[in-house]
Design an enzyme around this catalytic site. Structure first.
Site: not given
Ligand code: B3K
Ligand code: ZN
Length: 851
Positions: A298, A320
């Site tokens: 994060e 991602e």
């Molecule tokens: N970006 C979020 C994931 C969001 C999921 C939505 N259903 C966490 C992550 O990948 O860091």
């Molecule tokens: Zn992520």
């Protein structure tokens, strides 16, 4: 019925309006939260029709440029609001009311216990207010939060705190301003009464950043590991990528009700408490590792995701895949790089390969989507990370870093595409990545077939590698990909090892190596340099040579796994097959090899799981796989018994570390197979000094169905009844029980007061653990396991569609099973499809599987 429309990447159009600033005011209330949303909106084209997204909202008032609009002046539907903006520059104010308490889908603003919190990615902001809820609309947010002071002393949102004060009636407010323009999916709000762990970090640019972790009252002592992990992540990103944090405050809030692991909202991460809270008594070594990895993930999003974000949701892997790659590199640097890599590969092989072979198979950049939440997948994340890793391998660390620098130079503050990223990498390194881009558009796991020849006369060692990706319904035509292949050639007599990087760019290629007196042994796909399957006939002796002599640790481990897999399939074909003694000797050597890292020994001894074997079977016959796995385990447990006991005792007698505990756990799992060691399992539990040791004993007792299990489980329950995260582990262990009364027990577990489908962690810990980790009962020949899952999914469909859509996964692959099970699994999907209120999430997946 929810509107189920499919959206296509090819339909992308740039936004026709720009929202530059957003001023939000929230008056928080359990069932009637009032939201005022004031937006400065610029019209960019001749089109005056502004379409705003909005769902599950009660519209109270619309004011455009100071004039209140009547209902005749806008079109309101279940999915949004359309109105005309004749002016170029406009101020639009929209007032809505929402109901956080009854928001069990946990998207938008919801209650987690006593606290308010939000989840907006991917499209949750539209459940808070009407908005252009798409990632390429980036605005500067100011957020005022008003709530009762006593119940909600802490009111948080993105950015920096700019104002606060008292209000009448016991209320107070805090105003936050985030100077970085962002898409609505990064918006966050939290209100509650938390314990706070504070610290600080001085960035390489000299900024003093306040670090704050908010946890439920009483949990402060469990937040230190998260804080340490955060500081390590900040340091690492500066050192490795030259990326420093850019606000004066970084906040993390841990909540118990959360659909996934965590969320990277700008300056205010919201976390599932599972990935924050840890102390030795309640968290395992794996939990510690995962907390650190998710905190890092994060945090790394602040640059790869927030500063540079996605143009549209089809580009999700832009942030991602890249951020998973970054967190994997971080974990590899913090711990053993080899063990980290092996664990990454296990996940990929056991789950992503299965997804790529399933009806939901999609490229890492999907081309069509009905429900975006269905695309936060192992493919987009884990295969996405493998694609970034392949570029890293092809370019080398130095050029990869240049590519990253160029990417930020070009795109800081923008919403961009996967192509933009690859182009930056190609331009910075002068490497032609045009063919490589196919990895973004082609689904499926490529199969590499390897043939080798050695010419005694010319002494030439030749290898031919060909690639094939099987056609899928969505993509009947598949094309060759650009695949980096690391190999090692081991000279059998001298033990010398030569490493090469091969680049496969066509259907089939040949490489010739000279200078060998005899055929070398090839360790293929070092470090798992590409996410592919490999068909390469090597003898047991050759695999053992690789285990012992390859430099590449991944290859050493993989050779052992190949041996295991080979014999599991022999046993599937013939349950009476006599396993060779050579297998025992090879693993005796592993256990007694003093040069080998302890954690690696544990990995070497871990058998492939049910899922990985199933993925490689032509037709899945569950009992046969389970029996074969048990037979192999028993054979190893018998043949290695003394070595296992010695290794176990050594681990227990010296200094205990995560490494010794991992080996001790694996040894115990084998030792538990034989009655003579059952007391050892109980002793391991009783003498356990931490959660890792206690769980190792409970897992061994559960998997082998030992008689002592029930009393150990009862003891564990007594100790941990009030500790939610630990009880999740207990529920999972219950779901994995092997006894004949499993289904009666499952029913009793569902009826417990501390079980609720409304809590995603709890739902996953029971239902997910049962269907993923208890193949014996999930695939019970009566079909009861499938019925159990089907019944729970029917309830979850209305409570929390996102969680339902995750848990349905094992049913989707029904076509891969033998006919009887296939029919029973399919029947559950057909039953679910007939529900009148089937969510978009489940509709998309069930249709993909059935049509
Ligand atoms: N970006 C979020 C994931 C969001 C999921 C939505 N259903 C966490 C992550 O990948 O860091
Ligand atoms: Zn992520």
């Amino acid at each position: 019925m929810t509107q189920s429309t499919t959206r296509y990447l090819s339909d992308y159009k740039a936004p026709e309006f720009q929202i530059s600033t957003v001023n939000l005011t929230f008056s928080l209330n359990d069932t009637e939260t009032h939201v005022v949303n004031e937006m400065a909106i610029k019209r960019l084209t001749e089109n005056t029709q502004l379409q705003l997204d909005g769902e599950h909202l009660t519209l109270l008032k619309v004011t455009l440029n100071g004039e209140q609009l009547s209902a005749a002046q806008y079109q309101l539907s279940e999915t949004g609001l359309i109105l005309s903006l004749p002016e170029e520059d406009n101020v639009l104010v929209i007032e809505t009311q929402i109901d956080p308490l009854n928001n069990t889908a946990l998207e938008g603003l919801f209650k987690s216990g006593d606290a308010f919190c939000t989840q907006c990615e991917a499209e949750g902001f539209r459940r808070i207010t009407y908005y252009m809820d798409r990632p390429d609309v980036m605005a500067t947010f100011t957020t005022k939060v008003i709530a009762e002071q006593e119940q909600f002393p802490q009111l948080l949102s993105n950015g920096n705190k700019v104002d606060s004060g008292q209000l009448d009636g016991g209320k107070h407010f805090v105003t936050w301003h985030d100077p970085y323009p962002k898409p609505a999916y990064l918006f966050a709000l939290v209100a509650g009464d938390f314990d706070l762990l504070s610290d600080s970090f001085k960035t390489s640019e000299g900024r003093n950043v306040a670090l704050e972790i908010f946890v439920d009252k009483g949990n402060l002592s469990k937040a230190h590991h998260a804080m340490t992990s955060l500081k390590k992540s900040m340091q690492w990103d500066e050192e490795v990528f030259g990326l420093a944090y850019d606000l004066d405050i970084y906040m993390i809030v841990a909540v118990d009700f959360f659909n996934m692991g965590a969320m990277e909202n700008k300056g205010l991460n919201v976390f599932n408490s599972k990935y924050v809270l840890a102390n030795e008594d309640t968290a395992t070594d794996t939990d510690y590792f995962n907390v650190e990895a998710v905190i890092a993930h994060e945090y790394f999003h602040n640059w790869t995701g927030n500063r540079v974000t996605c143009r549209d949701w089809f580009q999700l892997s832009l942030k991602e895949g890249l951020t998973v790659f970054r967190d994997q590199q971080f974990s590899a640097d913090m711990h053993s790089a080899a063990v980290t890599r092996i664990q990454n590969v296990r996940v990929l092989r056991a789950h992503q390969f299965a997804e790529d072979a399933s009806p939901m198979a999609h490229p890492i950049r999907p081309e069509k989507v009905m429900e975006m939440n269905n695309f936060y997948t192992l493919t987009v994340y884990e295969k996405g990370s493998e694609v970034i890793r392949m570029m890293h391998t092809l370019l080398g660390q130095e050029n990869f870093r240049k590519g990253m620098d160029l990417y930020f130079e070009r795109f800081d503050g923008m919403a961009v595409t996967c192509d933009d990223f690859v182009n930056a990498m190609a331009d910075a390194s002068n490497k032609d990545l045009s063919l490589f881009k196919r990895w973004y558009s082609q689904s499926g796991t490529p199969m590499l077939s390897v043939n080798e020849t050695f010419d005694d006369g010319s002494k030439a060692y030749k290898i031919e590698v060909s690639q094939l990706t099987e056609s899928t319904k969505q993509q009947p035509e598949k094309y060759p990909l650009h695949i980096p292949i690391k190999v090692e050639l081991i000279n059998g007599s001298t033990g010398a090892v030569e490493a090469h990087l091969l680049e496969l760019t066509s259907e089939s290629q040949v490489w010739t190596f000279d200078g060998y007196e005899e055929k070398p042994v090839m360790a293929f796909l070092g470090d798992f340099s590409a996410p592919v399957k490999v068909s390469f006939e090597q003898s047991d002796d050759e695999l053992i040579t690789i285990m012992q002599k390859a430099n590449n640790t991944f290859c050493q481990w993989d050779a052992g796994q190949k041996l295991f897999t080979r014999y599991i399939f022999r046993l599937i074909e013939d349950p009476n097959y006599q396993l060779p003694e050579q297998l025992i000797n090879a693993f005796k050597d592993v256990l007694s090899n003093e040069a080998l890292d302890t954690a690696l020994k544990a990995e070497q001894l871990t058998l492939p799981g049910f899922g990985e074997i199933a993925d490689n079977a032509k037709v899945i016959e569950p009992e046969k796989i389970i029996d074969a796995l048990n037979t192999l385990k028993q054979f190893l447990a018998n043949g290695l018994s003394e070595h296992l006991l010695t290794a176990y005792r050594n681990c227990q007698s010296g200094e205990r570390t995560p490494q010794t505990r991992s080996l001790a756990s694996v040894c115990l799992s084998y030792l538990a197979v034989n009655a003579a060691n059952h007391e050892l399992v109980e002793a391991h539990y009783q003498a356990g000094e931490n959660m890792t040791e206690n769980l190792a004993a409970l897992n061994a007792a559960t998997n082998q169905g030992l008689s002592v299990r029930d009393s150990l489980m009862a003891d564990f329950e007594r100790k941990w009844l009030d500790t939610t995260l630990v009880m999740d582990k207990w529920f999972s262990l219950q779901a994995m029980q092997q006894g004949d009364d499993t289904f009666e027990n499952l029913k009793a577990l569902l009826a417990r007061e501390d079980f609720s489908l409304n809590n995603p962690n709890r739902a996953r810990s029971l239902i997910g653990a049962f269907s993923m980790n208890n193949p014996k009962h999930f695939h019970c020949s009566t079909g009861r396991g499938y019925e159990f899952l089907g019944d729970q999914l029917e309830k979850l469909n209305t409570i929390n569609p996102q969680v339902a859509a995750r848990l349905i996964t094992p049913l989707l692959a029904f076509k891969q099973y033998e006919p009887k099970r296939q029919a029973m699994m399919k029947a559950q999907l057909v039953k679910l499809r007939s529900l009148d209120n089937l969510s978009k999430d489940l509709t998309e997946k069930i249709n993909a599987a059935l049509d």
